[in-house]
Design an enzyme around this catalytic site. Sequence first.
Site, mmCIF file in Angstrom:
data_model
loop_
_atom_site.group_PDB
_atom_site.id
_atom_site.type_symbol
_atom_site.label_atom_id
_atom_site.label_comp_id
_atom_site.label_asym_id
_atom_site.label_seq_id
_atom_site.Cartn_x
_atom_site.Cartn_y
_atom_site.Cartn_z
ATOM 1 C CG HIS A 1 17.196 62.207 -17.726
ATOM 2 N ND1 HIS A 1 17.485 62.105 -19.064
ATOM 3 C CD2 HIS A 1 16.547 61.063 -17.400
ATOM 4 C CE1 HIS A 1 17.033 60.949 -19.537
ATOM 5 N NE2 HIS A 1 16.463 60.301 -18.538
ATOM 6 C CB THR B 1 14.552 61.503 -12.481
ATOM 7 O OG1 THR B 1 13.496 60.671 -12.933
ATOM 8 C CG2 THR B 1 14.113 62.958 -12.542
#
Length: 342
Positions: A43, A40
């Site tokens: 990203h 995450t």
Amino acid sequence: MRALVKHPGEVGFRLEEVLTPEPGPDEVLIQVHTTGICGTDLHIYQWDEWAQATIPVPMTVGHEFSGYIAGVGSNVSGFIEGELVSAEGHVVCGHCRNCLAGRRHLCQQPESIGVSIPGAFADYLLVPKGNVWRHIEGIDPEIAALFDPFGNAVHTALEFPVLGEDVLITGVGPIGLLATAVVNHAGARNVVVTDVNAFRLDLALRMGASRAVDVRSEDIRQVQKDLGMMEGFDVALEMSGDPQALQDILDNTIHGANVAILGIPSEPFPIDWTIVIFNMLNLKGIYGREMFDTWYKMNVLVQSGLDISPVITHRFDAEEYEDAFTALQSSESAKVLLRWSD
Ligand code: ZN
């Protein structure tokens, strides 16, 4: 204090000096010891479409961490200054149907530390008192910093009984590797993992896999034969988000198999529902950790001798965060840690 802050419209983070936060009435101030970098975070680092639509910027990111109690708000008691803790990163609303029923992991609208509210890539962070996980004295702070992804792994791996069962795990990123260790520790007969990354497949063998299958060159059906399996895997854990991996699960599980799905696909894709129906497969989506059943199980697993440290492949000082993100993007890495204090 130092913090890794995400700013809009640019790739990467900035390591900045920001004000150390003061705990509100129901909050706890934690001095961060170690943080883990999650997919995450990558990203967000790369500022892809999902991140642009999701992250309120500028904001401090990061959600996998361990640290020490450094202060508490006026409504908080019972904590000991200097006590090692970790914390659940999903901050639940407390008033939806599931929250009121005690099923907090099913909260309708959770906030997320380091994604929707300020995170742990900093010298200090604030956490609501109800999110702090205690009773981890004696656990290495580096291991405690893995409790967020380890919790995803434990939640998925123990969703269905695995004692004596043949288990297929598709995808051995860090969470797949941790799940491999858990199902092996929990008494699975065969733990077969699949991936396309040779480094991680090798690591999976070190973490308890019976067979590590490179699906580019090996056939899972043949592996079943090699292992003397007759009808297929009893349990499958999908941890890649890859459409072909889910098809491999449909093609290699017994009738009535239990399938736990954690991997997040990048876009919707079709599957052969006739197999799900005729084989009466039991598909279950998994997200986050159960509060705090999964956390309790993590403590017990580590304290009963489960060693998850092989998943840690890189350690960096916080100041070297650029090198850490480079390492994370290499094909020869699993869990990459950043150290914030001693
Ligand atoms: Zn809720």
